[in-house]
Design a protein around this motif. Sequence first.
Motif, PDB file in Angstrom:
ATOM      1  N   UNK A  31      45.304 -24.541   4.183  1.00 46.50           N
ATOM      2  CA  UNK A  31      44.055 -25.111   3.694  1.00 46.50           C
ATOM      3  C   UNK A  31      43.055 -25.188   4.861  1.00 46.50           C
ATOM      4  N   UNK A  32      43.601 -25.935   5.761  1.00 45.30           N
ATOM      5  CA  UNK A  32      42.834 -26.084   7.252  1.00 45.30           C
ATOM      6  C   UNK A  32      42.356 -24.961   7.830  1.00 45.30           C
ATOM      7  N   UNK A  46      36.401 -19.887   7.036  1.00 42.78           N
ATOM      8  CA  UNK A  46      35.355 -19.974   6.213  1.00 42.78           C
ATOM      9  C   UNK A  46      34.193 -20.398   7.060  1.00 42.78           C
ATOM     10  N   UNK A  47      34.347 -21.403   7.887  1.00 46.19           N
ATOM     11  CA  UNK A  47      33.279 -22.011   8.811  1.00 46.19           C
ATOM     12  C   UNK A  47      32.987 -21.057   9.786  1.00 46.19           C
ATOM     13  N   UNK A  48      34.031 -20.299  10.447  1.00 50.83           N
ATOM     14  CA  UNK A  48      33.615 -18.903  11.448  1.00 50.83           C
ATOM     15  C   UNK A  48      32.533 -18.009  10.796  1.00 50.83           C
ATOM     16  N   UNK A  78      31.521 -12.283   6.545  1.00 50.68           N
ATOM     17  CA  UNK A  78      31.212 -13.363   5.390  1.00 50.68           C
ATOM     18  C   UNK A  78      32.362 -14.529   5.226  1.00 50.68           C
ATOM     19  N   UNK A  79      31.743 -15.495   4.718  1.00 45.06           N
ATOM     20  CA  UNK A  79      32.666 -16.888   4.276  1.00 45.06           C
ATOM     21  C   UNK A  79      33.792 -16.407   3.887  1.00 45.06           C
ATOM     22  N   UNK A  80      33.814 -15.534   2.679  1.00 42.20           N
ATOM     23  CA  UNK A  80      34.925 -15.472   2.119  1.00 42.20           C
ATOM     24  C   UNK A  80      36.118 -14.518   2.891  1.00 42.20           C
TER      25      UNK A  80
END
Length: 72
Positions: free
Chosen positions: A36-37, A43-45, A53-55
Amino acid sequence: MARQSPEEPTLVELTIEEVKAMGKQGMKHPSTPTVLTGGVIGAAAGLVLPVISWPVGLLAGAAVALYTRVKR
């Protein structure tokens, strides 16, 4: 590349078993917080980088974290 004996599970088999165990145990499984981390970092990157994109970042980050957990 080293050959595995027939008794040794492949990386794909190990990964499938790890994902199954994570699904059964949820947050109690030691790999779940790590994966999860990795997904959150990915996602932040993805939000910061204009190329992805974030997904996509989420999936890539979680996949990398899962791979490193299984590879050990």
